[in-house]
Write a protein that holds these residues in place. Structure first.
Motif, PDB file in Angstrom:
ATOM      1  N   ASN A  60     132.003 -51.870 -72.921  1.00 18.79           N
ATOM      2  CA  ASN A  60     130.946 -52.833 -73.226  1.00 18.79           C
ATOM      3  C   ASN A  60     129.576 -52.327 -72.787  1.00 18.79           C
ATOM      4  N   PHE A  61     128.525 -52.958 -73.367  1.00 19.67           N
ATOM      5  CA  PHE A  61     127.155 -52.517 -73.123  1.00 19.67           C
ATOM      6  C   PHE A  61     126.319 -53.698 -72.631  1.00 19.67           C
ATOM      7  N   TYR A  62     125.403 -53.395 -71.704  1.00 23.68           N
ATOM      8  CA  TYR A  62     124.554 -54.417 -71.090  1.00 23.68           C
ATOM      9  C   TYR A  62     123.100 -53.935 -71.155  1.00 23.68           C
ATOM     10  N   SER A  63     122.186 -54.849 -71.475  1.00 24.40           N
ATOM     11  CA  SER A  63     120.785 -54.468 -71.628  1.00 24.40           C
ATOM     12  C   SER A  63     120.064 -54.406 -70.291  1.00 24.40           C
ATOM     13  N   ARG A  82     129.975 -60.918 -66.654  1.00 25.32           N
ATOM     14  CA  ARG A  82     130.909 -59.830 -66.979  1.00 25.32           C
ATOM     15  C   ARG A  82     131.646 -60.142 -68.288  1.00 25.32           C
ATOM     16  N   CYS A  83     131.747 -59.155 -69.157  1.00 25.51           N
ATOM     17  CA  CYS A  83     132.466 -59.298 -70.417  1.00 25.51           C
ATOM     18  C   CYS A  83     133.784 -58.534 -70.321  1.00 25.51           C
ATOM     19  N   TYR A  84     134.908 -59.196 -70.657  1.00 22.01           N
ATOM     20  CA  TYR A  84     136.216 -58.550 -70.611  1.00 22.01           C
ATOM     21  C   TYR A  84     136.804 -58.318 -72.009  1.00 22.01           C
ATOM     22  N   GLN A  85     136.027 -58.622 -73.052  1.00 24.07           N
ATOM     23  CA  GLN A  85     136.437 -58.222 -74.384  1.00 24.07           C
ATOM     24  C   GLN A  85     136.089 -56.755 -74.584  1.00 24.07           C
ATOM     25  N   LYS A  86     136.401 -56.218 -75.759  1.00 26.90           N
ATOM     26  CA  LYS A  86     136.134 -54.802 -76.014  1.00 26.90           C
ATOM     27  C   LYS A  86     135.010 -54.646 -77.032  1.00 26.90           C
ATOM     28  N   ASN A  87     134.183 -53.609 -76.785  1.00 26.06           N
ATOM     29  CA  ASN A  87     133.105 -53.243 -77.711  1.00 26.06           C
ATOM     30  C   ASN A  87     132.157 -54.418 -77.974  1.00 26.06           C
ATOM     31  N   ARG A  88     131.665 -54.995 -76.889  1.00 30.49           N
ATOM     32  CA  ARG A  88     130.710 -56.103 -76.980  1.00 30.49           C
ATOM     33  C   ARG A  88     129.394 -55.717 -76.303  1.00 30.49           C
ATOM     34  N   ARG A  89     128.322 -56.480 -76.655  1.00 28.75           N
ATOM     35  CA  ARG A  89     127.016 -56.266 -76.025  1.00 28.75           C
ATOM     36  C   ARG A  89     126.560 -57.543 -75.340  1.00 28.75           C
ATOM     37  N   ARG A  90     125.916 -57.361 -74.205  1.00 32.80           N
ATOM     38  CA  ARG A  90     125.278 -58.472 -73.507  1.00 32.80           C
ATOM     39  C   ARG A  90     123.773 -58.158 -73.479  1.00 32.80           C
ATOM     40  N   LEU A  91     122.985 -58.929 -74.253  1.00 32.73           N
ATOM     41  CA  LEU A  91     121.556 -58.651 -74.409  1.00 32.73           C
ATOM     42  C   LEU A  91     120.739 -59.799 -73.843  1.00 32.73           C
ATOM     43  N   THR A 145     121.299 -63.627 -80.891  1.00 38.42           N
ATOM     44  CA  THR A 145     122.381 -64.073 -80.011  1.00 38.42           C
ATOM     45  C   THR A 145     122.354 -65.586 -79.853  1.00 38.42           C
ATOM     46  N   ASN A 146     123.498 -66.150 -79.485  1.00 34.96           N
ATOM     47  CA  ASN A 146     123.585 -67.610 -79.333  1.00 34.96           C
ATOM     48  C   ASN A 146     122.910 -68.114 -78.063  1.00 34.96           C
ATOM     49  N   THR A 147     122.364 -67.189 -77.249  1.00 31.61           N
ATOM     50  CA  THR A 147     121.630 -67.614 -76.044  1.00 31.61           C
ATOM     51  C   THR A 147     120.183 -67.975 -76.354  1.00 31.61           C
ATOM     52  N   ILE A 148     119.695 -67.633 -77.547  1.00 29.45           N
ATOM     53  CA  ILE A 148     118.316 -67.938 -77.928  1.00 29.45           C
ATOM     54  C   ILE A 148     118.223 -69.405 -78.334  1.00 29.45           C
ATOM     55  N   PRO A 149     117.329 -70.197 -77.728  1.00 29.37           N
ATOM     56  CA  PRO A 149     117.196 -71.618 -78.095  1.00 29.37           C
ATOM     57  C   PRO A 149     116.795 -71.756 -79.571  1.00 29.37           C
ATOM     58  N   SER A 150     117.294 -72.782 -80.217  1.00 26.59           N
ATOM     59  CA  SER A 150     117.025 -72.975 -81.647  1.00 26.59           C
ATOM     60  C   SER A 150     115.546 -73.206 -81.917  1.00 26.59           C
ATOM     61  N   ILE A 151     114.809 -73.834 -80.971  1.00 26.71           N
ATOM     62  CA  ILE A 151     113.388 -74.072 -81.173  1.00 26.71           C
ATOM     63  C   ILE A 151     112.627 -72.756 -81.274  1.00 26.71           C
ATOM     64  N   TYR A 152     113.099 -71.710 -80.583  1.00 28.90           N
ATOM     65  CA  TYR A 152     112.453 -70.406 -80.685  1.00 28.90           C
ATOM     66  C   TYR A 152     112.532 -69.903 -82.121  1.00 28.90           C
ATOM     67  N   ARG A 153     113.701 -69.999 -82.736  1.00 32.50           N
ATOM     68  CA  ARG A 153     113.863 -69.494 -84.098  1.00 32.50           C
ATOM     69  C   ARG A 153     113.048 -70.321 -85.094  1.00 32.50           C
ATOM     70  N   ARG A 154     113.030 -71.636 -84.920  1.00 24.39           N
ATOM     71  CA  ARG A 154     112.253 -72.482 -85.830  1.00 24.39           C
ATOM     72  C   ARG A 154     110.760 -72.175 -85.713  1.00 24.39           C
ATOM     73  N   PHE A 155     110.299 -72.042 -84.485  1.00 28.86           N
ATOM     74  CA  PHE A 155     108.868 -71.791 -84.264  1.00 28.86           C
ATOM     75  C   PHE A 155     108.470 -70.431 -84.829  1.00 28.86           C
ATOM     76  N   TYR A 156     109.322 -69.434 -84.606  1.00 28.76           N
ATOM     77  CA  TYR A 156     109.009 -68.097 -85.135  1.00 28.76           C
ATOM     78  C   TYR A 156     109.005 -68.112 -86.661  1.00 28.76           C
ATOM     79  N   LYS A 157     109.976 -68.775 -87.278  1.00 23.09           N
ATOM     80  CA  LYS A 157     110.063 -68.812 -88.739  1.00 23.09           C
ATOM     81  C   LYS A 157     108.807 -69.434 -89.333  1.00 23.09           C
ATOM     82  N   GLU A 158     108.325 -70.506 -88.721  1.00 23.05           N
ATOM     83  CA  GLU A 158     107.116 -71.176 -89.231  1.00 23.05           C
ATOM     84  C   GLU A 158     105.890 -70.283 -89.065  1.00 23.05           C
TER      85      GLU A 158
END
Length: 510
Positions: A332-335, A368-377, A401-414
């Motif tokens: 696994n990979f970590y940023s 910690r991630c215990y799956q295989k071939n995953r990224r933590r960003l 990633t699902n850690t980004i709040p939805s308001i961030y994506r809406r605001f950026y899109k606008e």
């Protein structure tokens, strides 16, 4: 011929009970002639002959190689269980290496005789209070979130009071091994003077002659922190720590039947700790009158004190930061912050999280991630790179990633739809506010700006400043008054003739 017991019955029934020959024959189910014979002749039946010892016959062929066979069998005691001599293999070696002329059956019979003689004797042991703990790993099945899962059980037992501690982990790596020690010592209320192990790789780097071991350096750090002495069993001799060996099976049979169904490993560990306390409260110590709890309280007084500074229960790995600002642990990979690209850092792998450090500075922390071939960003690690490449934000993996709040994506899109590339740059500036103040502060600010329909960095900054300092730096203009107020402004035409005085001789007048 009748047995001695039958002869006794005939004598008793006739002379003591006065029964007739006919009656005795009928009850004992034998002929009247036989009964009469032993009553009238008074002869006892023949006793079975005792087996006389037979002097072994001389075996000159096997006598020559017997010392060699005994030597090989003794050497097998230190060999792996599945790589020891069989009778057939001994026969083959004798024929090949020593020109043996006897039969294979002769050799096999001799091997059986020798092995029958060699029986190990186990001595009963008694341990002093606070002196010793035995440690071992085991495996068991649980149902985790509806899915069968194999867990690894870290088991420790105080050998004097018989107190046990067990904790489940996803694996048996060094970080789990160290974490188990820390939690067990806390549970027991102190540290013993000696801990007994088998030759597990998380502690032993190399098995030397006899009881000597070359220990893993990280394990030496654990011993130095808690100041206990490590003792290691002989190779393939788990019976030397028999108390904890037997407890692994006991725990599976008594704590885990039926198979536990849990939602998390932490929930399962809470259950295991409760079962350990119940065991201590109701189990009697062998060959003593006390229950485990009573002797445990006494043993706590003899344990060494736990150090005030906690042990850093982690596995340390040297990692190089890739061009994508990632470091690798297992698969696994970590940023990490993008300014560390190309540098070598230290990664500390704990049971449930990962920390990346540059000397004494923590630069990143992830679950910690215990799956295989995953990224933590983490978004904060890529903001500087996004400032240089704002158009990459739309497809940046860290922004998906699902850690980004939805308001961030809406605001950026606008902002992207209204202002294009300038909107990308402005939103990256907003992300700097996220890095400085955190999402808990920024999310309500963006929602308020969205409610007002104001998708600009300046508005977000002003709302944030107002929240943090309690006053506005500017007064927003109401929408309904915007057109009317602008119509009141009169802009005069510029007089460009005033610039003629700046011209030199020969210049063109306006």
């Amino acid at each position: 011929m009748i047995t001695m017991a039958q002869y006794y019955d005939i004598q008793r029934m006739h002379f003591r009970e006065g029964k007739s020959i006919r009656t005795i024959a009928k009850e004992l189910k034998m002929s009247r002639r036989t009964v009469k014979k032993y009553l009238t002749e008074g002869k006892e039946p023949l006793r079975p002959p005792t087996r006389r010892s037979i002097k072994p016959r001389p075996a000159p062929v096997i006598e020559e190689v017997r010392p060699l066979i005994e030597k090989w069998i003794r050497e097998d005691e230190n060999a792996p269980v599945k790589q020891r001599h069989t009778g057939k293999r001994i026969f083959e070696r004798l024929v090949t290496e020593h020109c043996f002329t006897g039969a294979e059956s002769t050799v096999r019979r001799e091997v059986g005789r020798i092995r029958k003689k060699v029986k190990e004797v186990y001595l009963p042991l008694e341990f002093q209070l606070g002196d010793n703990i035995q440690c071992d790993w085991g495996q068991a099945q649980i149902t985790l979130n509806g899915t069968p899962k194999t867990v690894h059980l870290f088991v420790m037992r105080l050998t004097a009071s018989r107190t046990i501690y067990v904790r489940a982990y996803i694996h048996e790596r060094q970080e789990a091994f160290f974490d188990g020690h820390c939690r067990a010592f806390e549970f027991f209320g102190g540290v013993p003077r000696r801990v007994t192990y088998d030759n597990l790789k998380t502690a032993v780097k190399k098995v030397l002659h006899g009881r000597n071991r070359e220990e893993n350096e990280a394990f030496q750090a654990l011993r130095a922190h808690y100041v206990f002495h490590a003792e290691f069993c002989n190779v393939a001799s788990g019976n030397e720590k028999g108390q904890v060996e037997s407890m692994v099976g006991f725990i599976r049979r008594n704590f885990m039947v039926p198979v536990p169904e849990v939602q998390s490993i932490e929930e399962f560990n809470q259950y295991l700790e409760q079962k350990c306390r119940e065991y201590a409260a109701k189990t009697r110590v062998p060959y003593r009158n006390e229950i485990v709890n009573e002797l445990w309280e006494e043993e706590k007084k003899h344990l060494l004190a736990i150090p005030k500074t906690p042990f850093d229960a982690c596995r340390i790995v040297s990692v190089k930061v890739s061009s994508q600002a990632l470091v690798q642990l297992d698969t696994n990979f970590y940023s990490v912050p993008c300014r560390y690209v190309g540098e070598v850092l230290l990664l500390k792998a704990y049971v449930d999280h990962v920390i990346v450090v540059d000397q004494d500075t923590v630069v990143a922390e992830h679950s910690r991630c215990y799956q295989k071939n995953r990224r933590r960003l983490q978004l904060e690690h890529y903001i500087d790179a996004l400032m240089k490449k704002p158009r990459a934000l739309k497809n940046a993996a860290v922004f998906q990633t699902n850690t980004i709040p939805s308001i961030y994506r809406r605001f950026y899109k606008e902002m992207n739809q209204r202002y294009g590339t300038d909107g990308d740059k402005s939103f990256v500036r907003i992300l700097y506010l996220h890095r400085e103040h955190g999402s808990d502060v920024l999310i309500p600010i963006l929602k308020e700006a969205e409610r007002q329909g104001q998708y600009r960095y300046e508005v977000v900054w002003n709302l944030l400043h107002q929240r943090l300092h309690g006053h506005n730096t500017t007064q927003p203009m109401p929408k309904e008054a915007l057109t009317e107020r602008l119509s009141e402004y009169q802009v005069s035409q510029p007089d460009i003739h005033q610039f003629n005085q700046l011209l030199g001789k020969g210049g063109t007048l306006h």
